[in-house]
Design a protein around this motif. Structure first.
Motif, PDB file in Angstrom:
ATOM      1  N   LYS A 174      48.045  39.867  43.234  1.00  0.00           N
ATOM      2  CA  LYS A 174      47.150  40.860  43.841  1.00  0.00           C
ATOM      3  C   LYS A 174      46.780  40.517  45.291  1.00  0.00           C
ATOM      4  O   LYS A 174      46.020  41.252  45.921  1.00  0.00           O
ATOM      5  CB  LYS A 174      45.878  40.990  43.009  1.00  0.00           C
ATOM      6  N   TYR A 219      35.060  36.532  42.619  1.00  0.00           N
ATOM      7  CA  TYR A 219      36.227  37.414  42.566  1.00  0.00           C
ATOM      8  C   TYR A 219      37.521  36.694  42.938  1.00  0.00           C
ATOM      9  O   TYR A 219      38.591  37.304  42.998  1.00  0.00           O
ATOM     10  CB  TYR A 219      36.027  38.598  43.517  1.00  0.00           C
ATOM     11  N   GLN A 221      41.148  36.579  40.700  1.00  0.00           N
ATOM     12  CA  GLN A 221      42.188  37.605  40.686  1.00  0.00           C
ATOM     13  C   GLN A 221      43.259  37.346  41.736  1.00  0.00           C
ATOM     14  O   GLN A 221      44.354  37.919  41.667  1.00  0.00           O
ATOM     15  CB  GLN A 221      41.568  38.975  40.925  1.00  0.00           C
TER      16      GLN A 221
END
Length: 431
Positions: A139, A277, A280
């Protein structure tokens, strides 16, 4: 390797090493374009899945005993791949685990001292499209993946520290070289990262840069020659991982402590990427944790046990952990552990590299050697210790999480690589 390549080079990547002490592997072929050679003899009938084991000084495949097995992949498409299970990820580090991987290219299986040795022969650009999303997550934004690909290409072509030269490998599959977990994590953006940067390497003068990198520098990168026994290279000098161009000397104990405990506006810090976060964007074998700032506490008896298990040095108790020399990033390069032996006499242990410091001061492997030591006195007259630290890894070269922070802030591929590798240029090796 400092010359241009008119043709794309074929790399030798170790997937299973003799040191892994592995005596069995499962192989599955996906696709139809394979050839199987046993001791150089082509096999005209074979299944798409089989187990290879060890039989004395030979390999064992069903009821066949042989010296070498080669699986030739006659297609470079993703659909034509070889699954290898199991393969170690995080070899020797605290995140070590077993995974299965799917690879392009050929597979060579040997028996070295009654242990399996499995080599993946793969074209450089096919290898690189796998590295970016093995090192970091699928990602990640495009400029990060492109920067990582350029750095990985430069490193494997120029690496001065051939860790597996005795096995005639360009690299292994893992963190001691650079992560390569096959096509399992390949996505369109990682394929495009390889295509968009095809053949591009960092050069200093007319030489390809030995472009090292780590997960998180902690805010200031380390000089390469403080980490490895290499000559100083301007492109592996210490840099501040921020927009700030001021210089600061963290080799002094009081400067490092003040810097560590105060807020910094680093590309690899929470101002650019919230660690809530971060997961990810990380590779699939990375652990959840605090990469920018961390702390770990030990009771005195816990630390005595860990040091004995890792070094063989027996203390009855630890009196002090004393940093002797710090590098430009504040990483401890040499230290002395002072304590008492079983007879109550003074004794000490000197540790002379950031790697050994990280190895000896943790059950598995300490996150970095950029830390301060706080002592907490207990009623039993033995101090307990808390290590408060910065960063994950050796800290030299590109900071992967810092590069991610730059990418999320809109920085281009070129801005990222030139931030971490000063006095360099980009060059196409296929020109």
């Amino acid at each position: 390797m400092n010359k241009n390549h008119n043709n794309e080079p074929l790399m030798s990547i170790g997937l299973i090493l003799p040191e892994d002490n592995q005596n069995n592997v499962s192989i599955t072929l996906f696709g139809e374009k394979f050839s199987l050679l046993i001791d150089g003899i082509k096999q005209f009938e074979f299944k798409n899945d089989f187990n290879i084991g060890i039989h004395g000084n030979k390999l064992s495949l069903n009821d066949i005993h042989c010296n070498e097995i080669i699986i030739k992949n006659n297609d470079r498409e993703l659909a034509n791949c070889i699954k290898v299970d199991p393969v170690i990820a995080g070899r020797g580090f605290h995140w070590q685990k077993s995974i299965d991987i799917k690879v392009l290219g050929d597979l060579v299986v040997k028996n070295i001292d009654q242990q399996l040795f499995v080599i993946n022969k793969i074209f450089l650009e096919d290898y690189l499209m796998c590295v970016a999303t093995s090192e970091m997550g699928a990602k990640c934004p495009q400029s990060l993946l492109e920067a990582q690909t350029i750095v990985a290409r430069s490193w494997i072509l120029a690496a001065k520290e051939k860790k597996h030269q005795n096995l005639k490998l360009d690299a292994c599959n893992d963190d001691c070289c650079q992560r390569y977990q096959g096509i399992s994590n390949v996505v369109l953006s990682s394929v495009q990262a390889a295509q968009n940067t095809r053949g591009k390497v960092l050069i200093h003068g007319d030489t390809i840069c030995d472009a090292r990198y780590s997960k998180n520098c902690g805010g200031i990168s380390e000089k390469g020659n403080n980490v490895w026994d290499i000559n100083f290279q301007p492109y592996l000098d210490s840099i501040i991982d921020s927009e700030n161009t001021d210089t600061i000397d963290l080799s002094k104990e009081e400067h490092f402590k003040e810097w560590l405990l105060n807020k910094q506006n680093s590309f690899c810090g929470p101002e650019y990427i919230n660690e809530a976060y971060l997961g990810q964007y990380l590779g699939n074998v990375d652990e959840k944790g605090e990469y920018y700032r961390w702390e770990i506490s030990y009771t005195n008896s816990e630390l005595v046990k860990i040091i004995y298990e890792k070094s063989g040095k027996q203390f009855s108790k630890i009196i002090m952990i004393h940093p002797i020399e710090r590098g430009a990033s504040g990483r401890i390069l040499t230290m002395k552990i002072i304590g008492k032996d079983g007879n109550g006499n003074d004794t000490s242990l000197s540790i002379n590299s950031e790697y050994e410091i990280r190895r000896i001061l943790h059950k598995k492997f300490l996150y970095s050697s950029a830390f301060i030591i706080e002592t907490n006195s207990k009623h039993n007259n033995e101090d307990d210790f808390t290590l408060k630290g910065a960063g994950w890894g050796h800290g030299a070269g590109l900071c992967q999480i810092g590069a991610l922070g730059m990418s999320l802030a809109g920085k281009t591929t070129e801005e990222i690589v030139f931030h971490y590798y000063k006095k360099t240029k980009l060059k196409d090796i296929y020109e």
